[in-house]
Write a protein that holds these residues in place. Structure first.
Motif, short mmCIF file in Angstrom:
data_model
loop_
_atom_site.label_atom_id
_atom_site.label_comp_id
_atom_site.label_asym_id
_atom_site.label_seq_id
_atom_site.Cartn_x
_atom_site.Cartn_y
_atom_site.Cartn_z
N THR A 114 63.09 99.10 32.49
CA THR A 114 61.91 98.19 31.09
C THR A 114 62.65 97.88 29.09
O THR A 114 61.94 98.97 28.70
N ALA A 115 64.08 97.77 29.58
CA ALA A 115 64.85 98.29 28.42
C ALA A 115 64.08 97.13 27.32
O ALA A 115 64.80 97.41 26.23
N ILE A 116 63.76 96.02 28.15
CA ILE A 116 63.07 94.48 27.11
C ILE A 116 62.03 94.27 27.01
O ILE A 116 61.90 94.13 25.40
N GLY A 117 61.05 96.09 27.00
CA GLY A 117 59.79 96.63 26.78
C GLY A 117 58.99 95.62 27.08
O GLY A 117 58.97 95.20 27.80
N TRP A 118 57.91 96.67 27.38
CA TRP A 118 56.39 96.03 27.82
C TRP A 118 55.95 94.88 27.48
O TRP A 118 55.15 93.85 28.19
N ALA A 119 55.75 95.05 25.46
CA ALA A 119 54.99 93.41 25.62
C ALA A 119 56.07 92.40 25.47
O ALA A 119 55.27 91.62 26.11
N SER A 120 57.48 92.39 25.92
CA SER A 120 57.74 90.96 26.23
C SER A 120 57.92 91.10 27.83
O SER A 120 57.78 89.95 28.24
N ILE A 121 57.61 91.96 28.54
CA ILE A 121 57.60 91.41 29.97
C ILE A 121 55.91 90.97 30.34
O ILE A 121 55.83 90.44 31.05
N ILE A 122 55.03 91.98 29.70
CA ILE A 122 53.79 91.20 29.53
C ILE A 122 53.96 89.24 29.21
O ILE A 122 52.69 88.71 29.62
#
Length: 493
Positions: A221-229
């Motif tokens: 999850t290195a890119i962050g959950w905000a980016s994933i969502i």
């Protein structure tokens, strides 16, 4: 500069095979316009699912994914494709509704609900975007052919790629396109599934490779959950209002097949996500042993595969990437030509109703003209990333609510569709200019445009429902209209 013989042989065999498929389909399967543009609405689960997946898995999700894993994303690069996979799950709710419309294009459905202006505006946006996408895919195809045969100038490779796309698409239509998608996706999936374990084993095994990686590289999850969502929502928006995706659901033999194909496509894309990621990480761990590796890792997948896998496997992957790029071009081209004949011709004053043969003939003529123009655009060297970013946003930000929510909200009013198309398009353009294509407040321009489109859609509906405004006409045909449509199509066979 050396010609890459094995990939060149495999690419040549693939292209010749697809041209033969296009010719045979044209002679044996194309009996009416519905055969040509929606494969006669008789495609089964696997054909639809593989075609949906192939349209989403190309160079960006293979070599581009490996580059992201090589760079700052590390293991979290998986989300670049996993997000698309997850986005297919809610799309399964809309898939049966899309098939139920018995339509050919998105503007056709929008026009049924919200009128001629909405249909014409949506068609213009879609055709404009598909021009950009076709141009970028021709440019990408020409570039990879040039990489295989460096002695041939890039412009010549672009023209060659355009000619192959014209011939194949013009002959076989949607049936040949879906056969191409099936073969192409299998080549990529099988090729990567074979190459990845071979590369990892030859390089000392995953334990040895992971030991050379910084801990941050192994974070999922290195890119962050905000980016994933954000990526999940971005894919969902572009899929729901994407002409090439919608056209695949329209080819399904029934509504159940369309829904299940969305779920199966999600599984197929999820399976794809891990292989390029692992190859990109392996390239980073072994970069001291790979002198041909680019500093930014743009060629990481091919370099590490070439160093640790047999030439045949490397050639198969090279060919698959090229074929994926070219397959996307023919899908965009066919959707564009279909909209010109199905929507723009009658929408802007075409009085004469075309016969089945005339529809096929003029759609093919549009294929040729549009591809030639796209080839000329590609020769100017416009940034592929810039063209794609603009194209994906402009085609779906405005029509997103009018089409997608128009299928799901029976009581939607006419003004809600018209106003949401305008506000979504304007919102996308403003956000694009502010961020120059990059996210602003964690939102990509296309996401902002789609959100604004959806908010406007619901706000206008609430206001007009309180005023007692009548709902817009249904997006779906009545039972009598469906029966008449099926009878008309059968009579033309």
């Amino acid at each position: 500069m050396q010609v890459q013989t094995i990939p060149l042989i495999i690419v040549s065999a693939y292209l010749i095979g697809m041209l033969i498929v296009g010719f045979l389909v044209s002679k044996l399967k194309i009996k009416n316009s519905k055969d040509y543009v929606v494969a006669g609405r008789r495609m089964g689960l696997f054909m639809v699912a593989f075609s949906l997946s192939a349209n989403n898995i190309g160079g960006g999700c293979t070599t581009g994914l490996a580059q992201k894993a090589f760079g700052a994303w590390g293991m979290s690069a998986c989300w670049y494709v996993l997000a698309a996979s997850i986005a297919m799950i809610p799309l399964a709710y809309f898939a049966p509704k899309i098939r139920k419309t018995m339509a050919v294009t998105i503007p056709e459905v929008v026009g049924r609900r919200f009128g001629k202006f909405s249909s014409n505006f949506t068609a213009v946006l879609s055709v404009l975007s598909l021009f950009c996408l076709t141009s970028s895919q021709i440019a990408a195809s020409g570039s990879v052919i040039n990489a295989l045969i460096p002695s041939i100038p890039l412009n010549v490779c672009l023209i060659f790629a355009g000619i192959v796309i014209i011939l194949y698409t013009t002959m076989g239509g949607m049936i040949a396109d879906q056969i191409s998608d099936l073969v192409q996706f299998l080549i990529i999936l099988v090729g990567l599934a074979i190459a990845t374990p071979i590369v990892l084993k030859s390089a000392g095994g995953w334990a040895a490779i992971s030991a050379k990686l910084p801990p941050a590289k192994l974070s999922f999850t290195a890119i962050g959950w905000a980016s994933i969502i954000g990526y999940i929502f971005n894919y969902f928006c572009t899929f729901l209002a994407g002409p090439e995706m919608v056209s695949r659901f329209e080819t399904a033999k029934d509504e159940k097949t369309a829904r299940n194909a969305s779920f199966l496509s999600a599984v197929l894309m999820a399976a794809m996500s891990i292989f390029p990621t692992l190859l990109g990480l392996a390239a980073f761990a072994l970069k001291d042993q790979l002198p041909a590796l680019a500093e930014n890792g743009s060629n990481s997948m091919m370099v590490v595969t070439g160093a640790f896998a047999p030439g045949l496997v490397t050639g198969l992957i090279s060919a698959a990437i090229i074929c994926a790029t070219m397959s996307s071009a023919d899908s965009n081209l066919l959707c564009m030509s279909t909209m010109v004949i199905n929507d723009l011709y009658p929408g802007f004053g075409g009085k004469k109703k075309l016969t089945e043969k005339q529809t096929i003939f003029w759609t093919r003529i549009c294929n040729v003209i549009a591809a030639v123009i796209a080839m000329l655009i590609s020769l100017f060297g416009v940034s592929i990333v810039a063209m794609n970013t603009f194209a994906f946003g402009i085609r779906c930000a405005g029509p997103f609510a009018a089409y997608g929510l128009g299928l799901a909200v029976p009581k939607a009013t006419k003004n809600s569709g018209i106003i949401s198309i305008i506000t979504g398009t304007v919102g996308f353009i403003i956000w694009q200019l502010i961020g120059k294509g990059d996210p602003v407040l964690l939102m990509l321009p296309v996401v902002f445009g789609c959100l604004l489109s959806a908010l406007t859609f619901y706000l206008v509906n609430v206001i007009e429902w309180n005023r007692g405004v009548e709902p817009a006409p249904s997006a779906y045909l009545s039972e009598e209209e469906v029966a008449a449509k099926i009878a008309e199509e059968n009579a033309a066979m």
